[in-house]
Design a protein around this motif. Structure first.
Motif, PDB file in Angstrom:
ATOM      1  N   TRP A  96       0.822  -1.211   0.000  1.00 14.66           N
ATOM      2  CA  TRP A  96       0.000   0.000   0.000  1.00 14.66           C
ATOM      3  C   TRP A  96       0.860   1.266   0.000  1.00 14.66           C
ATOM      4  CZ3 TRP A  96      -4.888   1.424  -0.761  1.00 14.66           C
ATOM      5  CH2 TRP A  96      -5.321   2.676  -0.286  1.00 14.66           C
ATOM      6  N   GLU A 116      -6.765   1.503  -4.433  1.00 20.86           N
ATOM      7  CA  GLU A 116      -7.457   0.262  -4.068  1.00 20.86           C
ATOM      8  C   GLU A 116      -7.907  -0.487  -5.326  1.00 20.86           C
ATOM      9  OE1 GLU A 116     -11.519  -1.333  -1.829  1.00 20.86           O
ATOM     10  OE2 GLU A 116     -10.705   0.636  -1.299  1.00 20.86           O
ATOM     11  N   LYS A 117      -8.450   0.235  -6.286  1.00 19.49           N
ATOM     12  CA  LYS A 117      -8.909  -0.414  -7.530  1.00 19.49           C
ATOM     13  C   LYS A 117      -7.743  -1.075  -8.268  1.00 19.49           C
ATOM     14  CE  LYS A 117     -11.496   0.349 -11.797  1.00 19.49           C
ATOM     15  NZ  LYS A 117     -10.618  -0.535 -12.569  1.00 19.49           N
ATOM     16  N   LEU A 119      -4.933  -2.189  -6.987  1.00 17.87           N
ATOM     17  CA  LEU A 119      -4.505  -3.373  -6.238  1.00 17.87           C
ATOM     18  C   LEU A 119      -5.496  -4.522  -6.390  1.00 17.87           C
ATOM     19  CD1 LEU A 119      -3.107  -1.788  -2.946  1.00 17.87           C
ATOM     20  CD2 LEU A 119      -1.847  -2.509  -4.986  1.00 17.87           C
ATOM     21  N   ARG A 120      -6.783  -4.201  -6.413  1.00 15.85           N
ATOM     22  CA  ARG A 120      -7.773  -5.259  -6.608  1.00 15.85           C
ATOM     23  C   ARG A 120      -7.666  -5.844  -8.010  1.00 15.85           C
ATOM     24  NH1 ARG A 120     -11.370  -5.991  -2.585  1.00 15.85           N
ATOM     25  NH2 ARG A 120     -11.708  -4.314  -1.068  1.00 15.85           N
ATOM     26  N   ASP A 121      -7.480  -4.991  -9.023  1.00 13.82           N
ATOM     27  CA  ASP A 121      -7.352  -5.474 -10.407  1.00 13.82           C
ATOM     28  C   ASP A 121      -6.158  -6.400 -10.568  1.00 13.82           C
ATOM     29  OD1 ASP A 121      -9.582  -4.068 -11.167  1.00 13.82           O
ATOM     30  OD2 ASP A 121      -8.495  -2.425 -12.129  1.00 13.82           O
ATOM     31  N   SER A 123      -5.002  -8.347  -8.184  1.00 13.16           N
ATOM     32  CA  SER A 123      -5.094  -9.396  -7.149  1.00 13.16           C
ATOM     33  C   SER A 123      -4.068  -9.179  -6.040  1.00 13.16           C
ATOM     34  CB  SER A 123      -4.912 -10.787  -7.783  1.00 13.16           C
ATOM     35  OG  SER A 123      -5.904 -11.022  -8.754  1.00 13.16           O
ATOM     36  N   TRP A 125      -4.928  -6.881  -3.374  1.00 16.00           N
ATOM     37  CA  TRP A 125      -5.593  -6.203  -2.270  1.00 16.00           C
ATOM     38  C   TRP A 125      -5.367  -6.918  -0.938  1.00 16.00           C
ATOM     39  CZ3 TRP A 125      -6.888  -1.700  -0.931  1.00 16.00           C
ATOM     40  CH2 TRP A 125      -7.802  -1.457   0.107  1.00 16.00           C
ATOM     41  N   ASP A 126      -5.379  -8.234  -0.957  1.00 13.97           N
ATOM     42  CA  ASP A 126      -5.189  -8.972   0.301  1.00 13.97           C
ATOM     43  C   ASP A 126      -3.734  -8.927   0.767  1.00 13.97           C
ATOM     44  OD1 ASP A 126      -4.268 -10.573  -1.748  1.00 13.97           O
ATOM     45  OD2 ASP A 126      -4.871 -12.447  -0.780  1.00 13.97           O
ATOM     46  N   LYS A 128      -2.052  -5.902   0.690  1.00 12.23           N
ATOM     47  CA  LYS A 128      -1.766  -4.466   0.773  1.00 12.23           C
ATOM     48  C   LYS A 128      -0.915  -4.101   1.996  1.00 12.23           C
ATOM     49  CE  LYS A 128      -5.986  -2.919   3.172  1.00 12.23           C
ATOM     50  NZ  LYS A 128      -6.390  -4.276   3.642  1.00 12.23           N
TER      51      LYS A 128
END
Length: 308
Positions: A96, A116-117, A119-121, A123, A125-126, A128
Motif C-alpha cells: 500500500w 485500491e482499484k 490493487l484489486r485489479d 489481485s 488487495w489482500d 496491501k
C-alpha cells in the motif's frame, strides 16, 4: 488518429563509439498493444529508456502523448508508466505504501479509491499490508505494475514483464494487459517469449543491431512472411517425385512415405487442389494429410538471421 508516440530519426551512440540505436523512425498508435522483439543487445531496452527519459538520445526527436521528451519532459514522463526488467523497490515498505508513494512522486493528489482499484485489479488487495520482502517473485512483478499505473499514465511500457514468472501467472498477466488496453491504455511490450507477442500484440516491431528492421500488423506479418505446409501420408512409398510434378515445391521424406508441399500463405488455395488432381492422375494415393503454418517465432528467427 494522432499516434501516442512518434519517434523520428532517433539514434544513440555512446562515448565508446557503440551505436545502440540507429536512425529509428516509429509511430505507435493510441490504444494498441505493440510488441518490440529482438535478440539480446539489439537495442530494445535502450529505446524504451530513451522514450522514458532515462537515457539521453544522441540525435532525433520523441513525442510522448504530444509532448517532446526533452523540451517538455515533465508532461511526457507523466504520460508514461514503466515496468522495468529489474524488480527494484523498498523491501521493507508495504504494498500500500509503495504504490501510494509512487503516485506522489508524480505530484498526484492522494486517491485511495484509485489505488485500491489498481490493487484489486492486480489481485494484490489482500497483500496491501504485506512488506515487499515477503512477496513471491510473481507478486513483486504485480507490485511493479501497480506502481507504474499509480499516476494514471496513458502509455505503459512493460520490459520483459513475465520474465521468471510461472505459466499460470503469465496467463493472468496477459489478461491484465488486455484489460488495460480495453480501458484505453497504450501498451508497449518487450519480451523473449515470442508466443506472448503472438498471443497479445496488435502490431510487431523487430529491432536488430540498433536498427528497426520491420514494423507490421501481426496478422499481416504472418500472412506475408509465413509459410504453410501440406503433408501427405502416402498409401505406398515413392522412390522419387515424378518429373511431371517438378513445378511444385515438393519434398519427399527419406523413407518415401510422406510428400510435403510448402507454399506461401498469400498463395491461392487452388494450387493445393491442382496438386491433388495431378497426384491422382499419376496414381499417387494418400491415406492422410495435415497442414501447418509458420509461427511468429519462426518468422522472427528468419528475420534476425537474415539481418545478421
Amino acid at each position: 488518429m494522432e499516434p501516442v508516440i512518434r519517434i523520428t530519426g532517433l539514434s544513440k551512440t555512446y562515448k565508446s563509439g557503440f551505436a545502440a540505436l540507429r536512425n529509428i523512425d516509429l509511430e505507435i498508435r493510441r490504444g494498441e498493444i505493440f510488441a518490440l522483439l529482438g535478440p539480446n543487445g539489439a537495442g530494445k531496452t535502450t529505446l524504451i529508456s530513451v522514450i522514458c527519459g532515462i537515457v539521453n538520445p544522441t540525435t532525433g526527436t520523441v513525442l510522448a502523448d504530444g509532448h517532446d521528451i526533452v523540451r517538455d519532459y515533465r508532461a511526457s514522463r507523466s504520460a508514461i508508466g514503466l515496468v522495468p526488467q529489474e524488480l527494484s523497490t523498498d523491501a521493507f515498505e508495504t504494498v500500500w505504501a509503495t504504490v501510494n508513494f509512487s503516485r506522489g512522486l508524480f505530484g498526484k493528489p492522494r486517491d485511495h479509491a484509485l489505488v485500491e482499484k489498481i490493487l484489486r485489479d492486480l489481485s494484490l488487495w489482500d497483500k496491501k499490508d504485506s512488506k515487499i520482502m515477503t512477496l513471491s517473485g510473481g507478486m513483486k512483478r504485480r507490485v511493479m505494475i501497480a506502481k507504474a499505473l499509480s499516476h494514471e499514465p496513458s502509455i505503459l511500457f512493460l520490459d520483459e514483464p513475465t520474465a521468471g514468472v510461472d505459466v499460470e501467472l503469465r496467463r493472468d498477466m496477459w489478461n491484465l494487459v488486455r484489460g488495460l488496453r480495453e480501458r484505453g491504455t497504450t501498451i508497449i511490450l518487450t519480451t523473449h517469449y515470442i508466443e506472448e507477442a503472438e498471443e497479445m500484440a496488435d502490431r510487431i516491431g523487430v529491432i536488430s543491431k540498433g536498427e528497426l528492421i520491420l514494423v507490421e500488423d501481426k496478422t499481416q506479418l504472418m500472412r506475408k512472411l509465413g509459410k504453410k505446409q501440406l503433408t501427405l501420408q502416402l498409401q505406398a512409398p515413392l522412390a522419387a517425385i515424378p518429373a511431371e510434378l517438378a513445378g511444385y515445391p515438393l519434398e519427399l521424406s527419406a523413407d518415401g512415405q510422406e510428400l510435403v508441399y510448402t507454399f506461401d500463405t498469400q498463395g491461392e488455395h487452388t494450387g493445393i487442389a491442382g496438386l491433388l488432381r495431378r497426384l491422382t492422375d499419376h496414381g499417387i494415393d494418400f491415406k492422410d494429410l495435415h497442414s501447418s503454418e509458420s509461427s511468429l517465432e519462426e518468422i522472427f528467427v528468419s528475420l534476425v538471421r537474415t539481418n545478421a
